[in-house]
Design a protein around this motif. Structure first.
Motif, PDB file in Angstrom:
ATOM      1  N   GLN A 112     -55.472  49.716  24.249  1.00 47.02           N
ATOM      2  CA  GLN A 112     -55.913  50.691  25.237  1.00 47.02           C
ATOM      3  C   GLN A 112     -57.219  51.356  24.805  1.00 47.02           C
ATOM      4  OE1 GLN A 112     -54.172  51.207  28.297  1.00 47.02           O
ATOM      5  NE2 GLN A 112     -56.242  51.971  28.678  1.00 47.02           N
ATOM      6  N   ALA A 151     -59.955  48.901  25.596  1.00 49.69           N
ATOM      7  CA  ALA A 151     -60.190  48.816  27.032  1.00 49.69           C
ATOM      8  C   ALA A 151     -60.953  50.040  27.539  1.00 49.69           C
ATOM      9  CB  ALA A 151     -58.865  48.680  27.767  1.00 49.69           C
ATOM     10  N   ASP A 152     -60.589  51.231  27.038  1.00 46.66           N
ATOM     11  CA  ASP A 152     -61.258  52.453  27.471  1.00 46.66           C
ATOM     12  C   ASP A 152     -62.680  52.538  26.929  1.00 46.66           C
ATOM     13  OD1 ASP A 152     -58.961  53.173  28.790  1.00 46.66           O
ATOM     14  OD2 ASP A 152     -58.278  54.589  27.259  1.00 46.66           O
ATOM     15  N   SER A 169     -64.778  49.811  28.669  1.00 46.79           N
ATOM     16  CA  SER A 169     -64.572  49.692  30.122  1.00 46.79           C
ATOM     17  C   SER A 169     -64.136  48.284  30.517  1.00 46.79           C
ATOM     18  CB  SER A 169     -65.846  50.079  30.877  1.00 46.79           C
ATOM     19  OG  SER A 169     -66.225  51.398  30.568  1.00 46.79           O
ATOM     20  N   LEU A 170     -63.141  47.755  29.824  1.00 42.00           N
ATOM     21  CA  LEU A 170     -62.669  46.401  30.094  1.00 42.00           C
ATOM     22  C   LEU A 170     -61.663  46.387  31.237  1.00 42.00           C
ATOM     23  CD1 LEU A 170     -62.095  44.866  26.537  1.00 42.00           C
ATOM     24  CD2 LEU A 170     -64.184  44.984  27.882  1.00 42.00           C
ATOM     25  N   SER A 171     -61.856  45.460  32.146  1.00 31.96           N
ATOM     26  CA  SER A 171     -60.874  45.207  33.210  1.00 31.96           C
ATOM     27  C   SER A 171     -60.794  43.698  33.409  1.00 31.96           C
ATOM     28  CB  SER A 171     -61.281  45.903  34.509  1.00 31.96           C
ATOM     29  OG  SER A 171     -62.600  45.537  34.883  1.00 31.96           O
ATOM     30  N   GLU A 190     -59.791  39.800  34.027  1.00 35.50           N
ATOM     31  CA  GLU A 190     -58.925  39.058  34.940  1.00 35.50           C
ATOM     32  C   GLU A 190     -57.868  38.280  34.156  1.00 35.50           C
ATOM     33  OE1 GLU A 190     -60.903  36.636  37.771  1.00 35.50           O
ATOM     34  OE2 GLU A 190     -62.270  38.209  38.430  1.00 35.50           O
ATOM     35  N   THR A 221     -50.884  47.018  28.179  1.00 29.65           N
ATOM     36  CA  THR A 221     -52.222  47.607  28.325  1.00 29.65           C
ATOM     37  C   THR A 221     -52.938  47.041  29.544  1.00 29.65           C
ATOM     38  OG1 THR A 221     -52.479  47.978  25.955  1.00 29.65           O
ATOM     39  CG2 THR A 221     -54.493  47.866  27.259  1.00 29.65           C
ATOM     40  N   PHE A 222     -52.965  45.729  29.643  1.00 30.78           N
ATOM     41  CA  PHE A 222     -53.719  45.071  30.710  1.00 30.78           C
ATOM     42  C   PHE A 222     -52.786  44.768  31.883  1.00 30.78           C
ATOM     43  CE2 PHE A 222     -55.704  43.954  26.602  1.00 30.78           C
ATOM     44  CZ  PHE A 222     -56.954  44.542  26.799  1.00 30.78           C
ATOM     45  N   GLU A 250     -53.077  45.052  35.063  1.00 33.87           N
ATOM     46  CA  GLU A 250     -53.620  44.428  36.270  1.00 33.87           C
ATOM     47  C   GLU A 250     -54.168  43.033  35.986  1.00 33.87           C
ATOM     48  OE1 GLU A 250     -53.302  45.907  39.223  1.00 33.87           O
ATOM     49  OE2 GLU A 250     -52.216  47.470  38.106  1.00 33.87           O
ATOM     50  N   SER A 251     -54.013  42.572  34.765  1.00 32.66           N
ATOM     51  CA  SER A 251     -54.578  41.283  34.374  1.00 32.66           C
ATOM     52  C   SER A 251     -53.507  40.202  34.360  1.00 32.66           C
ATOM     53  CB  SER A 251     -55.206  41.374  32.975  1.00 32.66           C
ATOM     54  OG  SER A 251     -56.158  42.407  32.897  1.00 32.66           O
TER      55      SER A 251
END
Length: 374
Positions: A156, A159-160, A163-165, A167, A183-184, A186-187
Motif C-alpha cells: 500500500q 501504491a500510494d 500513484s500506482l493503479s 491493471e 492492496t490492489f 481493483e487489479s
C-alpha cells in the motif's frame, strides 16, 4: 564446485528415475504384505539397506529419498544460475533451456502423490504426508490462502507513494500468499507457483492461480507490476517475458531476488520500503538509494537513468514523497559507496519514531522498488 549442463541432466535423470518408480508405488496403494511389485520392492530394499538403523520403513525411506534428490537437483540448478550471473549478462532464454530438465523433474515432485481422489473427484494428497513427496517439499503448511498484514502495508505504501493503479499484478512463486490482492483490489492479480496444491487451494478460494513452472510461464498480457517475495526464481527471465514497458517490480532479497534485479540494465531502483517501521503506515525511502544499490550490487557503478512517475508520488499518510528523479543528483553526492561494499546487513536501526526510515541501508526483508527503463 562447477556445475555443467551435463551435471544438470544427470541430476534430473536420477530424480525422474525415482519418480517413475514412485508413480508405480502410488498406483496400487495401499499394498497388502507381499504384493509390492518387484521393481518397487527392489528399489525399497536397496534404500533400506543403505539406511539401515534409521528406524524408518522402506516406504518412508523411499519418499525421503525422492525429496533428497529433489533438493540436490535444485541446488545444482541454483549453482548453475549463479555461475551464469557471475559471467555477466547471459542470454537468459538459453539458460532457461539449459535448466529445463531440472525444472521439469522438480515439477514432477510437486505432483507426486497429489492427484484426483477417486471418491471426491478432486485434487488432493493421496498418501500420508511422510509417503508423499509433493507434501514433503511444499513450503506451505496450511490449506487456506494467507494474508500477511505487514506485506499489505508495504504494498500500500508503494501504491500510494508512486500513484500506482495497475491493471495486472503478477506474483510468481506466491505459494499461499495472496497479500497483493488486499492492496490492489481493483487489479487483476495472477498467482503462479510450481506447488500444485497451493495453487489449487487459491483457485478454490476464488483467486486466479496457475500451477506451473513460473520460469517459463508467460502471461497473455504483460503485467504492470511483478512481485517477487521469498521465491528464489529466475527473476531475469520472468521480468523479460512478463513486464510491461515502464512497469514496476517489487522484491525482497531473502533469496537474493533484489540482487539479481539490481544487475538488470532494464531496471532502476527507485525506492525501498523497510521491513520494520513505527506507526500504521510504512515509509518509502527514495533518498540515498546508491547506498542500497552498493550492497545489492557492489561491483557496479550505479548511474542508470529511470523515468519519473507521471504524477507526483504521495505516501501512504497522504504526504508528498520526494521524487526519485528530483533527488538522484543529491543521492550521488551523499552516498559513500566505498564504505558499504558488504553483504546485506541483517541488523536494523531507524532514524527515530517520527521518520521510521532506516539508517542501516538494506536488509533481506526490505521491499525494493524497481521500475523498467528500457
Amino acid at each position: 564446485m562447477v556445475v555443467t549442463v551435463h551435471d544438470l541432466r544427470s541430476k534430473a535423470d536420477q530424480l525422474l528415475d525415482a519418480l517413475d518408480v514412485y508413480d508405480q508405488f502410488v498406483k496400487e496403494w495401499p499394498y497388502e504384505p507381499g504384493e509390492v511389485p518387484d521393481r518397487i520392492e527392489g528399489y525399497l530394499a536397496e534404500l533400506d539397506s543403505d539406511t539401515s538403523g534409521s528406524g524408518s520403513s522402506p516406504e518412508v525411506t523411499f519418499a525421503t529419498e525422492v525429496k533428497r534428490l529433489y533438493y540436490e537437483a535444485c541446488e545444482a540448478e541454483a549453482t548453475y544460475l549463479q555461475q551464469a550471473r557471475e559471467r555477466g549478462q547471459p542470454e537468459w532464454s538459453q539458460i532457461v533451456t539449459e535448466v529445463e530438465p531440472v525444472r521439469k523433474a522438480a515439477r514432477g515432485v510437486h505432483t507426486a502423490g497429489y492427484e484426483i481422489d477417486s471418491e471426491t473427484d478432486e485434487l488432493d494428497y493421496r498418501l500420508p504426508r511422510e509417503l508423499c513427496p509433493a507434501h514433503l517439499v511444499s513450503m506451505n503448511g496450511g490449506s487456506s490462502p494467507i494474508i500477511y498484514e505487514d506485506r499489505v502495508t508495504q504494498y500500500q505504501a508503494v501504491a500510494d507513494c508512486f500513484s500506482l493503479s495497475p491493471e495486472i499484478v503478477y506474483h510468481p512463486g506466491s505459494g499461499h500468499d495472496v497479500s497483493p490482492s488486499e492492496t490492489f483490489t481493483e487489479s487483476r492479480v495472477v498467482y503462479a507457483d510450481i506447488d500444485e496444491a497451493a495453487m489449487t487451494h487459491l483457485k478454490r478460494a476464488g483467486y486466479e492461480a496457475v500451477g506451473t513452472d513460473a520460469t517459463k510461464y508467460e502471461l497473455e498480457t504483460d503485467a504492470d507490476v511483478i512481485i517477487f517475495r521469498n521465491a528464489g526464481l529466475l527473476e531475469e527471465a520472468i521480468v523479460a517475458g512478463n513486464l510491461q514497458s515502464g512497469g514496476w517490480v517489487l522484491a525482497n532479497d531473502h533469496l537474493e531476488s533484489a540482487q539479481h534485479l539490481a544487475r538488470m540494465d532494464s531496471l532502476k531502483l527507485v525506492g525501498v520500503v523497510p521491513d520494520v517501521w513505527t506507526g500504521s503506515s510504512a515509509p518509502v525511502e527514495t533518498r540515498n538509494l546508491g547506498a542500497y544499490l552498493s550492497q545489492l550490487d557492489p561491483d557496479q557503478e550505479h548511474s542508470k537513468q529511470f523515468r519519473e512517475p507521471a504524477q507526483k508520488p504521495v505516501d501512504s499518510a497522504g504526504q508528498s514523497c520526494t521524487s526519485p528523479a528530483a533527488i538522484e543528483e543529491e543521492d550521488e553526492k551523499e552516498a559513500t559507496l566505498g564504505d558499504t561494499r558488504n553483504a546485506l546487513n541483517p541488523g536494523r536501526t531507524t532514524g527515530g519514531s517520527e521518520s521510521g526510515v532506516p539508517t542501516t541501508k538494506g536488509t533481506p526483508l526490505d521491499l525494493y522498488i524497481f521500475r523498467d527503463v528500457s
